[in-house]
Scaffold this active site. Structure first.
Site, mmCIF file in Angstrom:
data_model
loop_
_atom_site.group_PDB
_atom_site.id
_atom_site.type_symbol
_atom_site.label_atom_id
_atom_site.label_comp_id
_atom_site.label_asym_id
_atom_site.label_seq_id
_atom_site.Cartn_x
_atom_site.Cartn_y
_atom_site.Cartn_z
ATOM 1 N N ARG A 3 0.820 -1.228 0.000
ATOM 2 C CA ARG A 3 0.000 0.000 0.000
ATOM 3 C C ARG A 3 0.847 1.269 0.000
ATOM 4 O O ARG A 3 0.394 2.336 0.411
ATOM 5 C CB ARG A 3 -0.974 0.019 1.179
ATOM 6 C CG ARG A 3 -1.977 -1.101 1.142
ATOM 7 C CD ARG A 3 -3.231 -0.753 1.916
ATOM 8 N NE ARG A 3 -4.150 -1.856 1.887
ATOM 9 C CZ ARG A 3 -4.243 -2.788 2.828
ATOM 10 N NH1 ARG A 3 -3.487 -2.701 3.903
ATOM 11 N NH2 ARG A 3 -5.112 -3.765 2.723
ATOM 12 N N LYS A 22 3.455 11.606 -10.802
ATOM 13 C CA LYS A 22 2.568 10.810 -11.673
ATOM 14 C C LYS A 22 3.269 9.497 -12.001
ATOM 15 O O LYS A 22 4.424 9.500 -12.447
ATOM 16 C CB LYS A 22 2.254 11.560 -12.970
ATOM 17 C CG LYS A 22 1.151 12.578 -12.807
ATOM 18 C CD LYS A 22 0.700 13.121 -14.155
ATOM 19 C CE LYS A 22 -0.424 14.133 -13.985
ATOM 20 N NZ LYS A 22 -0.784 14.789 -15.259
ATOM 21 N N GLU A 71 9.811 19.783 -23.807
ATOM 22 C CA GLU A 71 9.172 20.018 -22.502
ATOM 23 C C GLU A 71 9.805 21.219 -21.792
ATOM 24 O O GLU A 71 9.176 21.852 -20.950
ATOM 25 C CB GLU A 71 9.258 18.762 -21.620
ATOM 26 C CG GLU A 71 8.613 17.512 -22.223
ATOM 27 C CD GLU A 71 7.099 17.414 -22.011
ATOM 28 O OE1 GLU A 71 6.513 18.308 -21.382
ATOM 29 O OE2 GLU A 71 6.518 16.417 -22.487
ATOM 30 N N LYS A 129 7.925 23.414 -12.759
ATOM 31 C CA LYS A 129 7.018 22.292 -12.534
ATOM 32 C C LYS A 129 6.704 22.151 -11.037
ATOM 33 O O LYS A 129 5.556 21.898 -10.653
ATOM 34 C CB LYS A 129 7.609 20.986 -13.085
ATOM 35 C CG LYS A 129 6.678 19.819 -12.794
ATOM 36 C CD LYS A 129 6.682 18.731 -13.781
ATOM 37 C CE LYS A 129 5.528 17.763 -13.455
ATOM 38 N NZ LYS A 129 5.516 16.571 -14.262
ATOM 39 N N GLU A 157 -4.164 17.439 -9.840
ATOM 40 C CA GLU A 157 -4.757 17.956 -11.080
ATOM 41 C C GLU A 157 -6.257 18.164 -10.936
ATOM 42 O O GLU A 157 -7.039 17.702 -11.763
ATOM 43 C CB GLU A 157 -4.432 16.998 -12.251
ATOM 44 C CG GLU A 157 -4.443 17.676 -13.602
ATOM 45 C CD GLU A 157 -3.773 16.850 -14.698
ATOM 46 O OE1 GLU A 157 -2.654 16.360 -14.503
ATOM 47 O OE2 GLU A 157 -4.391 16.702 -15.752
ATOM 48 N N ARG A 184 -2.526 22.271 -12.689
ATOM 49 C CA ARG A 184 -1.571 21.266 -13.177
ATOM 50 C C ARG A 184 -1.840 20.900 -14.638
ATOM 51 O O ARG A 184 -0.929 20.531 -15.373
ATOM 52 C CB ARG A 184 -1.613 20.016 -12.284
ATOM 53 C CG ARG A 184 -0.538 19.019 -12.676
ATOM 54 C CD ARG A 184 -0.325 17.937 -11.644
ATOM 55 N NE ARG A 184 0.760 17.074 -12.084
ATOM 56 C CZ ARG A 184 1.461 16.259 -11.326
ATOM 57 N NH1 ARG A 184 1.172 16.179 -10.029
ATOM 58 N NH2 ARG A 184 2.424 15.516 -11.810
ATOM 59 N N ASN A 198 -0.042 20.150 -19.573
ATOM 60 C CA ASN A 198 -0.394 19.325 -20.735
ATOM 61 C C ASN A 198 -0.428 20.129 -22.030
ATOM 62 O O ASN A 198 -0.937 19.643 -23.045
ATOM 63 C CB ASN A 198 -1.760 18.657 -20.511
ATOM 64 C CG ASN A 198 -1.713 17.685 -19.349
ATOM 65 O OD1 ASN A 198 -0.703 17.020 -19.142
ATOM 66 N ND2 ASN A 198 -2.785 17.613 -18.580
ATOM 67 N N HIS A 251 -0.181 18.534 -25.465
ATOM 68 C CA HIS A 251 -0.325 17.087 -25.303
ATOM 69 C C HIS A 251 -1.578 16.531 -25.969
ATOM 70 O O HIS A 251 -1.598 15.361 -26.338
ATOM 71 C CB HIS A 251 -0.303 16.705 -23.820
ATOM 72 C CG HIS A 251 1.086 16.749 -23.218
ATOM 73 N ND1 HIS A 251 1.839 17.895 -23.179
ATOM 74 C CD2 HIS A 251 1.870 15.783 -22.651
ATOM 75 C CE1 HIS A 251 3.011 17.640 -22.608
ATOM 76 N NE2 HIS A 251 3.050 16.370 -22.279
ATOM 77 N N HIS A 310 -0.996 13.904 -28.532
ATOM 78 C CA HIS A 310 -1.479 12.537 -28.300
ATOM 79 C C HIS A 310 -2.137 11.984 -29.573
ATOM 80 O O HIS A 310 -1.944 10.816 -29.925
ATOM 81 C CB HIS A 310 -2.467 12.524 -27.135
ATOM 82 C CG HIS A 310 -3.074 11.186 -26.899
ATOM 83 N ND1 HIS A 310 -2.422 10.206 -26.171
ATOM 84 C CD2 HIS A 310 -4.231 10.641 -27.326
ATOM 85 C CE1 HIS A 310 -3.169 9.121 -26.172
ATOM 86 N NE2 HIS A 310 -4.275 9.352 -26.850
ATOM 87 N N HIS A 328 7.414 10.919 -28.116
ATOM 88 C CA HIS A 328 6.453 11.706 -27.324
ATOM 89 C C HIS A 328 6.813 13.206 -27.335
ATOM 90 O O HIS A 328 5.969 14.055 -27.596
ATOM 91 C CB HIS A 328 6.391 11.155 -25.898
ATOM 92 C CG HIS A 328 5.572 11.992 -24.975
ATOM 93 N ND1 HIS A 328 4.190 12.054 -25.058
ATOM 94 C CD2 HIS A 328 5.917 12.832 -23.968
ATOM 95 C CE1 HIS A 328 3.731 12.882 -24.133
ATOM 96 N NE2 HIS A 328 4.750 13.369 -23.461
HETATM 97 N N1 GLY Z 1 3.493 15.684 -17.222
HETATM 98 C C1 GLY Z 1 2.407 16.408 -16.724
HETATM 99 C C2 GLY Z 1 2.267 16.359 -15.243
HETATM 100 O O1 GLY Z 1 3.142 15.854 -14.565
HETATM 101 O O2 GLY Z 1 1.280 16.802 -14.724
#
Ligand code: GLY
Length: 371
Positions: free
Chosen positions: A121, A143, A185, A227, A237, A242, A246, A249, A253, A267
């Site tokens: 957990r 993430k 990025e 960031k 998010e 946050r 994106n 993206h 995508h 990517h």
């Molecule tokens: N790569 C986008 C984020 O970490 O929210």
């Protein structure tokens, strides 16, 4: 070395950015490697380049490294590798307070982070990103995910690392194409909310990509700090803050999906072209001058990233690209929020975008001769 705090409430941690951190891995992890045994997840390419350096730091400091060396590439972020890696960690009797080391790019960081999120957990992990993309984006902010047949990153968890060590020396063994993909990025942070940083990229980006170490340290540290600020404000998010990360993206995508998530378009390359499309679409809607969108495209093209949709030579129309977008994680009750720009450094989340209009825009871009 630059040290950037990530001030997540209750779980703050540091990102350290500098050259030579891998050789000093154990001193940088002081207080975290509490047992002799240390599990390290990596891929075969990173192990070939940096395995000896990391092994030496661990052994010289009295640790016994246990390596899990996975195949490089996105297919490693799978249910099968998740299960096998978690079972391997269980066989090593990893406890909740122990740290697992993720040594590699985004694939290794995402998979290892997800293993750490679910093992008992939740146990601890340290991100040691070795690509520019993972240093400036995926290793920071918690993430973690795997891919499934239904799409990329659709199964995962938010699980923050205890430390991120971004060794700039690792960028020296990175192929130029990968480095450029990560640079997309970096530029993104300028376009989101920092016009001065975009101007810095315009002046210094090419030299930074070519290898200037002081410029690399500045670019990585500045990107991580940008960031960190956003993640600290909106870890999960939920507020829309946050989501700004994106930018590019959603268009990107669709391009990755249309090219089969293959080597044809990495990517970061898809994000680069996605940001150009977001800028051009914003200009078409009258949100910002077309000259600003041209400026974005010019910079992205000049460093060597894709900046023209028609130049990709796709055999599809705008509606087909929009169809890919409908599988986006950001879909919300039938609408897809878009990151659009009111100027360079003025990105915002627009929830009123018509997908028919986007398809029409993309038809025009697919047919447009690059300037
Ligand atoms: N790569 C986008 C984020 O970490 O929210």
């Amino acid at each position: 070395m630059a040290v950037i705090p990530v001030n997540i409430a209750g779980r703050p941690y540091e990102v350290r950015v500098g050259a030579g951190l891998l050789a000093e891995l154990v001193p940088h992890c002081r207080g975290k490697l509490r047992k002799r045994d240390v599990p390290i997840v990596t891929d075969a390419n990173v192990h070939a380049a940096w395995g000896d350096v990391v092994e030496a730091s661990l052994r010289d400091n009295g640790h016994e490294p246990h390596w899990r060396i996975l195949p490089p590439g996105e297919h490693t972020k799978s249910w099968d590798e998740l299960a096998a890696t978690v079972n391997w960690l269980l066989s090593l009797e990893v406890e909740r307070g122990d740290h697992i080391i993720a040594l590699g790019g985004g694939v290794i960081g995402d998979l290892t982070g997800f293993c750490a999120a679910v093992l008992k957990r939740g146990c601890k992990f340290i991100q040691v990103p070795t690509t520019l993309l993972s240093q400036v984006d995926s290793s920071v902010g918690g993430k973690t995910a795997i891919n499934t047949p239904a799409g990329k990153n659709l199964v995962g968890a938010f699980h923050q690392p205890s430390l991120v060590l971004a060794d700039l020396s690792a960028l020296e063994t990175l192929p130029t194409r990968e480095l450029l993909a990560g640079y997309a990025e970096v530029v993104k942070y300028g376009l989101i909310n920092d016009a001065d940083f975009f101007a810095w990229c315009d002046t210094n980006g090419a030299k930074m990509v070519a290898g200037d170490s002081a410029l690399r340290e500045y670019a990585v540290a500045h990107s991580v700090a940008a960031k960190a600020r956003i993640v600290a404000e909106d870890e999960f998010e939920t507020t829309g803050r946050r989501a700004l990360l994106n930018l590019g993206h959603t268009f990107g995508h669709a391009l990755e999906a249309e090219t089969g998530f293959s080597n044809r378009l990495l990517h970061g390359e898809a994000v680069a072209l996605g940001m150009v499309l977001a800028a051009r679409y914003s200009a078409r809607k009258g949100l910002m001058p077309m000259a600003s969108a041209d400026h974005v495209a010019q910079h992205i093209g000049e460093v060597g990233l894709p900046a023209s949709l028609s130049a990709l030579g796709l055999d599809c129309n705008g509606a087909a690209l929009v169809k890919h977008m409908l599988h986006d994680k950001k879909m919300d009750a039938g609408t897809l929020p878009f990151l659009l720009m009111k100027g360079i450094g003025k990105t915002y989340l627009d929830k009123q975008v018509s997908l028919e209009d986007v398809a029409d825009f993309l038809d025009g871009e697919l047919a447009r001769t690059p300037a």
